[in-house]
Design a protein around this motif. Structure first.
Motif, PDB file in Angstrom:
ATOM      1  N   ASP A  72     -12.321  51.355  -8.664  1.00  0.00           N
ATOM      2  CA  ASP A  72     -11.154  50.612  -9.132  1.00  0.00           C
ATOM      3  C   ASP A  72     -10.488  51.326 -10.302  1.00  0.00           C
ATOM      4  O   ASP A  72      -9.252  51.439 -10.357  1.00  0.00           O
ATOM      5  CB  ASP A  72     -11.559  49.198  -9.552  1.00  0.00           C
ATOM      6  CG  ASP A  72     -12.009  48.341  -8.368  1.00  0.00           C
ATOM      7  OD1 ASP A  72     -11.706  48.703  -7.213  1.00  0.00           O
ATOM      8  OD2 ASP A  72     -12.681  47.318  -8.610  1.00  0.00           O
ATOM      9  N   GLU A  73     -11.299  51.814 -11.235  1.00  0.00           N
ATOM     10  CA  GLU A  73     -10.762  52.531 -12.390  1.00  0.00           C
ATOM     11  C   GLU A  73     -10.072  53.821 -11.962  1.00  0.00           C
ATOM     12  O   GLU A  73      -8.998  54.167 -12.464  1.00  0.00           O
ATOM     13  CB  GLU A  73     -11.883  52.844 -13.391  1.00  0.00           C
ATOM     14  CG  GLU A  73     -11.398  53.561 -14.643  1.00  0.00           C
ATOM     15  CD  GLU A  73     -12.503  53.848 -15.644  1.00  0.00           C
ATOM     16  OE1 GLU A  73     -12.259  54.640 -16.588  1.00  0.00           O
ATOM     17  OE2 GLU A  73     -13.611  53.295 -15.486  1.00  0.00           O
ATOM     18  N   GLU A  75      -8.684  54.520  -9.014  1.00  0.00           N
ATOM     19  CA  GLU A  75      -7.426  54.244  -8.319  1.00  0.00           C
ATOM     20  C   GLU A  75      -6.334  53.824  -9.302  1.00  0.00           C
ATOM     21  O   GLU A  75      -5.173  54.232  -9.167  1.00  0.00           O
ATOM     22  CB  GLU A  75      -7.631  53.151  -7.266  1.00  0.00           C
ATOM     23  CG  GLU A  75      -6.383  52.867  -6.458  1.00  0.00           C
ATOM     24  CD  GLU A  75      -6.640  52.021  -5.218  1.00  0.00           C
ATOM     25  OE1 GLU A  75      -5.653  51.697  -4.524  1.00  0.00           O
ATOM     26  OE2 GLU A  75      -7.818  51.714  -4.934  1.00  0.00           O
ATOM     27  N   LYS A  76      -6.708  53.058 -10.301  1.00  0.00           N
ATOM     28  CA  LYS A  76      -5.732  52.660 -11.326  1.00  0.00           C
ATOM     29  C   LYS A  76      -5.250  53.871 -12.109  1.00  0.00           C
ATOM     30  O   LYS A  76      -4.055  54.013 -12.406  1.00  0.00           O
ATOM     31  CB  LYS A  76      -6.367  51.635 -12.272  1.00  0.00           C
ATOM     32  CG  LYS A  76      -5.422  51.136 -13.357  1.00  0.00           C
ATOM     33  CD  LYS A  76      -6.099  50.088 -14.224  1.00  0.00           C
ATOM     34  CE  LYS A  76      -5.149  49.593 -15.324  1.00  0.00           C
ATOM     35  NZ  LYS A  76      -5.814  48.576 -16.190  1.00  0.00           N
ATOM     36  N   HIS A  77      -6.170  54.776 -12.425  1.00  0.00           N
ATOM     37  CA  HIS A  77      -5.828  55.947 -13.231  1.00  0.00           C
ATOM     38  C   HIS A  77      -4.913  56.901 -12.471  1.00  0.00           C
ATOM     39  O   HIS A  77      -3.919  57.396 -13.013  1.00  0.00           O
ATOM     40  CB  HIS A  77      -7.101  56.683 -13.656  1.00  0.00           C
ATOM     41  CG  HIS A  77      -6.855  57.912 -14.466  1.00  0.00           C
ATOM     42  ND1 HIS A  77      -6.630  57.877 -15.830  1.00  0.00           N
ATOM     43  CD2 HIS A  77      -6.786  59.234 -14.112  1.00  0.00           C
ATOM     44  CE1 HIS A  77      -6.446  59.106 -16.278  1.00  0.00           C
ATOM     45  NE2 HIS A  77      -6.525  59.947 -15.255  1.00  0.00           N
ATOM     46  N   GLY A  79      -3.361  56.230  -9.440  1.00  0.00           N
ATOM     47  CA  GLY A  79      -2.326  55.594  -8.634  1.00  0.00           C
ATOM     48  C   GLY A  79      -2.500  55.819  -7.151  1.00  0.00           C
ATOM     49  O   GLY A  79      -1.551  55.661  -6.373  1.00  0.00           O
ATOM     50  N   GLN A  80      -3.685  56.165  -6.738  1.00  0.00           N
ATOM     51  CA  GLN A  80      -3.986  56.421  -5.330  1.00  0.00           C
ATOM     52  C   GLN A  80      -5.466  56.190  -5.086  1.00  0.00           C
ATOM     53  O   GLN A  80      -6.297  56.442  -5.958  1.00  0.00           O
ATOM     54  CB  GLN A  80      -3.621  57.862  -4.950  1.00  0.00           C
ATOM     55  CG  GLN A  80      -3.906  58.226  -3.492  1.00  0.00           C
ATOM     56  CD  GLN A  80      -3.546  59.662  -3.166  1.00  0.00           C
ATOM     57  OE1 GLN A  80      -2.541  60.182  -3.628  1.00  0.00           O
ATOM     58  NE2 GLN A  80      -4.385  60.315  -2.371  1.00  0.00           N
ATOM     59  N   ALA A  81      -5.789  55.707  -3.906  1.00  0.00           N
ATOM     60  CA  ALA A  81      -7.192  55.486  -3.565  1.00  0.00           C
ATOM     61  C   ALA A  81      -7.936  56.817  -3.483  1.00  0.00           C
ATOM     62  O   ALA A  81      -7.342  57.868  -3.225  1.00  0.00           O
ATOM     63  CB  ALA A  81      -7.294  54.754  -2.234  1.00  0.00           C
TER      64      ALA A  81
END
Length: 253
Positions: A72-73, A75-77, A79-81
């Protein structure tokens, strides 16, 4: 998907082989998650070496909740899975042939430790990754194994068994996840010269490997890291469920 467009998680990337794999992907322009459990300083140094395309994230990969939080961190960082997972981390093990546990004294708990480090950890990262990969219709899962499965010249009973189980995991996951555009493969090295894990190995063992290897040298972490790039690259798009042994030809499987 080109490597430069991928978001790559390398477990146990603070040192040794994992650090070299992370740097190899960074060199190719990928965004890299440098996972670590205890080696915070070294992991951050690896990330700094790669540059602003890398982030170091702590997680115990045998803990499912911590693994999900790491994804999760990331992807947030970025901006992509996460598109690519390298299951590399080695749990509580050193290649010390002299002081290894022999058949008559090894405990089931030793097996459990290596099965958790190999299969349980890979299960956690695969489950955390597969939804995002399916959305992209692209995913690359690369498990790090060992040529000791094919040729247990040193019977590290617990470690060898854990990695043998990881081959079964690799092939089963490849069979199920392929329809989502996800490939699952393994890269298996021999004894590498040298990592923290192989530091206890006497020089005589490295000499023996060198003398019996067609290339007449011992494989380095950098060379094994380069081989992982193949399974992440477009060149491997039709390859899944395979185990590539990278040891200079010592084991020909």
């Amino acid at each position: 998907m080109e490597i430069k467009d991928q978001v790559v998680l390398v477990t146990g990337a603070g040192r040794g082989l994992g650090a070299e794999i992370a740097k190899a992907f960074g060199r190719e322009g990928a965004r890299v998650i440098v996972n670590y459990h205890q080696s915070e300083k070294k992991a951050k140094e690896v990330a700094q070496n790669i540059g602003d395309r890398a982030i170091a994230i702590q997680a115990d990969i045998t803990d499912k909740e911590q693994v999900q939080a790491m994804f999760d961190e990331a992807e947030k960082h970025f901006g992509q899975a996460v598109t690519t997972v390298i299951n590399n981390a080695l749990i509580h093990f050193k290649f010390d042939a002299v002081n290894r546990k022999h058949a008559k004294v090894i405990d089931w708990e030793d097996y459990e430790t290596q099965l958790k480090g190999s299969v349980k950890a890979a299960l956690h990262t695969t489950q955390a990754a597969c939804e995002g990969m399916a959305r992209l219709n692209f995913g690359r899962i690369i498990n790090i194994g060992t040529n000791l499965v094919q040729n247990p010249v040193v019977p590290y009973h617990d470690y060898n068994t854990g990695k043998a189980a990881l081959i079964g995991f690799t092939r089963s996951m490849a069979r199920e996840l392929g329809t989502d555009g996800i490939t699952v493969n393994m890269v298996s090295g021999g004894l590498l010269q040298k990592t923290d894990a192989s530091a206890s190995t006497p020089d005589e063992v490295f000499d023996l490997i060198r003398d019996n290897t067609p290339l007449n040298r011992v494989t380095t972490p950098e060379e094994l890291a380069d081989a992982t790039l193949f399974f992440a690259s477009p060149w491997s798009r039709a390859v899944t469920g395979q185990n590539l042994v990278v040891d200079g030809g010592l084991v020909m499987d």
